[in-house]
Design a protein around this motif. Structure first.
Motif, mmCIF file in Angstrom:
data_model
loop_
_atom_site.group_PDB
_atom_site.id
_atom_site.type_symbol
_atom_site.label_atom_id
_atom_site.label_comp_id
_atom_site.label_asym_id
_atom_site.label_seq_id
_atom_site.Cartn_x
_atom_site.Cartn_y
_atom_site.Cartn_z
ATOM 1 N N ALA A 99 13.015 151.715 -53.902
ATOM 2 C CA ALA A 99 13.844 150.844 -54.739
ATOM 3 C C ALA A 99 13.385 149.394 -54.634
ATOM 4 O O ALA A 99 13.362 148.663 -55.635
ATOM 5 C CB ALA A 99 15.311 150.969 -54.326
ATOM 6 N N GLU A 100 13.009 148.960 -53.447
ATOM 7 C CA GLU A 100 12.510 147.593 -53.265
ATOM 8 C C GLU A 100 11.258 147.370 -54.108
ATOM 9 O O GLU A 100 11.107 146.331 -54.761
ATOM 10 C CB GLU A 100 12.208 147.340 -51.795
ATOM 11 N N LYS A 101 10.365 148.360 -54.128
ATOM 12 C CA LYS A 101 9.146 148.242 -54.938
ATOM 13 C C LYS A 101 9.482 148.122 -56.422
ATOM 14 O O LYS A 101 8.876 147.335 -57.152
ATOM 15 C CB LYS A 101 8.254 149.462 -54.708
ATOM 16 N N VAL A 102 10.451 148.932 -56.865
ATOM 17 C CA VAL A 102 10.841 148.907 -58.277
ATOM 18 C C VAL A 102 11.414 147.547 -58.658
ATOM 19 O O VAL A 102 11.065 146.970 -59.691
ATOM 20 C CB VAL A 102 11.860 150.029 -58.580
ATOM 21 N N LEU A 103 12.307 147.012 -57.822
ATOM 22 C CA LEU A 103 12.907 145.715 -58.118
ATOM 23 C C LEU A 103 11.853 144.622 -58.196
ATOM 24 O O LEU A 103 11.898 143.759 -59.075
ATOM 25 C CB LEU A 103 13.959 145.372 -57.055
ATOM 26 N N LYS A 104 10.894 144.639 -57.297
ATOM 27 C CA LYS A 104 9.812 143.662 -57.345
ATOM 28 C C LYS A 104 9.001 143.827 -58.622
ATOM 29 O O LYS A 104 8.590 142.845 -59.241
ATOM 30 C CB LYS A 104 8.920 143.805 -56.113
ATOM 31 N N GLY A 105 8.788 145.076 -59.018
ATOM 32 C CA GLY A 105 8.054 145.343 -60.255
ATOM 33 C C GLY A 105 8.773 144.833 -61.481
ATOM 34 O O GLY A 105 8.141 144.481 -62.484
ATOM 35 N N TYR A 106 10.105 144.782 -61.417
ATOM 36 C CA TYR A 106 10.901 144.272 -62.520
ATOM 37 C C TYR A 106 11.034 142.746 -62.495
ATOM 38 O O TYR A 106 11.709 142.163 -63.339
ATOM 39 C CB TYR A 106 12.314 144.870 -62.488
ATOM 40 N N GLY A 107 10.431 142.120 -61.482
ATOM 41 C CA GLY A 107 10.555 140.672 -61.377
ATOM 42 C C GLY A 107 11.854 140.235 -60.737
ATOM 43 O O GLY A 107 12.230 139.073 -60.817
ATOM 44 N N LEU A 108 12.533 141.171 -60.064
ATOM 45 C CA LEU A 108 13.823 140.873 -59.441
ATOM 46 C C LEU A 108 13.652 140.723 -57.932
ATOM 47 O O LEU A 108 14.330 141.379 -57.131
ATOM 48 C CB LEU A 108 14.834 141.979 -59.770
ATOM 49 N N ASP A 109 12.731 139.860 -57.523
ATOM 50 C CA ASP A 109 12.440 139.682 -56.107
ATOM 51 C C ASP A 109 13.647 139.211 -55.321
ATOM 52 O O ASP A 109 13.734 139.424 -54.112
ATOM 53 C CB ASP A 109 11.309 138.660 -55.936
ATOM 54 N N GLU A 110 14.582 138.536 -55.973
ATOM 55 C CA GLU A 110 15.736 137.985 -55.261
ATOM 56 C C GLU A 110 16.853 139.001 -55.062
ATOM 57 O O GLU A 110 17.831 138.711 -54.376
ATOM 58 C CB GLU A 110 16.289 136.790 -56.027
ATOM 59 N N ILE A 111 16.738 140.182 -55.687
ATOM 60 C CA ILE A 111 17.804 141.177 -55.597
ATOM 61 C C ILE A 111 17.548 142.119 -54.435
ATOM 62 O O ILE A 111 16.491 142.732 -54.340
ATOM 63 C CB ILE A 111 17.920 141.978 -56.914
ATOM 64 N N GLY A 112 18.534 142.235 -53.545
ATOM 65 C CA GLY A 112 18.422 143.152 -52.426
ATOM 66 C C GLY A 112 18.877 144.549 -52.794
ATOM 67 O O GLY A 112 19.480 144.772 -53.851
ATOM 68 N N VAL A 113 18.591 145.499 -51.926
ATOM 69 C CA VAL A 113 19.061 146.877 -52.141
ATOM 70 C C VAL A 113 19.478 147.459 -50.798
ATOM 71 O O VAL A 113 18.796 147.299 -49.788
ATOM 72 C CB VAL A 113 17.980 147.755 -52.803
#
Length: 205
Positions: free
Chosen positions: A43-57
């Motif tokens: 999930a962390e990889k996906v969020l980074k791929g979406y440009g959502l580096d600031e969003i935690g999981v």
């Protein structure tokens, strides 16, 4: 599988709330910990791929009270009793996507005649729920243009779910009667995006 960009929107970036993502597993029993940790990492990889580096999981056993700890990171506390099991949610105050193991497993079993998910199936479902919750994060961070979101709203209003006569908006109204029309539409769009990214639905201009 189409990317978010191919669906008509993309993250534009914004100032990070934290220096790095909060990625954690909370309350998971030993027998389920490995798949939950893998889900959190993917999930962390996906969020980074979406440009959502600031969003935690965070992947938790089930819905829990949450707060910002002394370090400023999202932390979970006691179980929130008396609420229906959910697969996930986005907490805008903490800028964190929460995925709930019990809800994920129950959702899979409901769709597969009671079958328990394998680790691969569990992780795949967790990432689908993440796609849904990422839509809420993108919306909360104001990363859509008006034109982009109007396009998605029109699709949610006009597109039927696979193997259904109901539109995404119709289903959102049925499933979330307590929400106002704006929030129901956002839920409809989030589910539309989830199915589009999973390849169950083709979303074109």
């Amino acid at each position: 599988v189409p990317s978010l960009k191919e669906l008509g929107f993309k993250g534009r970036g914004s100032k990070a709330a934290h220096e790095q993502l909060t990625t954690d597993v909370t309350g998971i029993k030993e027998e389920g910990r490995a798949q939950s940790e893998k889900a959190a990492q993917e999930a962390e990889k996906v969020l980074k791929g979406y440009g959502l580096d600031e969003i935690g999981v965070i992947v938790a056993d089930r819905m829990r009270k949450r707060y910002r700890g002394e370090t400023g990171e999202a932390e979970l506390g006691e179980v929130r009793e008396g609420e229906d099991a959910a697969s996930g949610e986005y907490d805008p105050a903490l800028k964190t996507v929460l995925l709930y193991s019990d809800g994920l497993i129950q959702e899979f079993k409901n769709k597969n005649k009671g079958k328990e998910p394998t680790e691969e199936e569990y992780v795949q479902l967790a990432l689908e729920v993440l796609d849904h919750e990422s839509l809420h994060a993108l919306r909360n961070l104001d990363l859509f243009t008006a034109k982009e979101f109007e396009f998605l709203e029109r699709k949610a209003r006009d597109t039927r779910l696979p193997n259904s006569e109901m539109s995404y908006l119709d289903v959102a109204k049925r499933n979330y009667p307590e929400l106002d029309q704006v929030a129901q539409m956002e839920e409809a769009v989030a589910e539309l995006v989830r199915d589009g990214l999973a390849g169950r639905l083709k979303i074109g201009g």
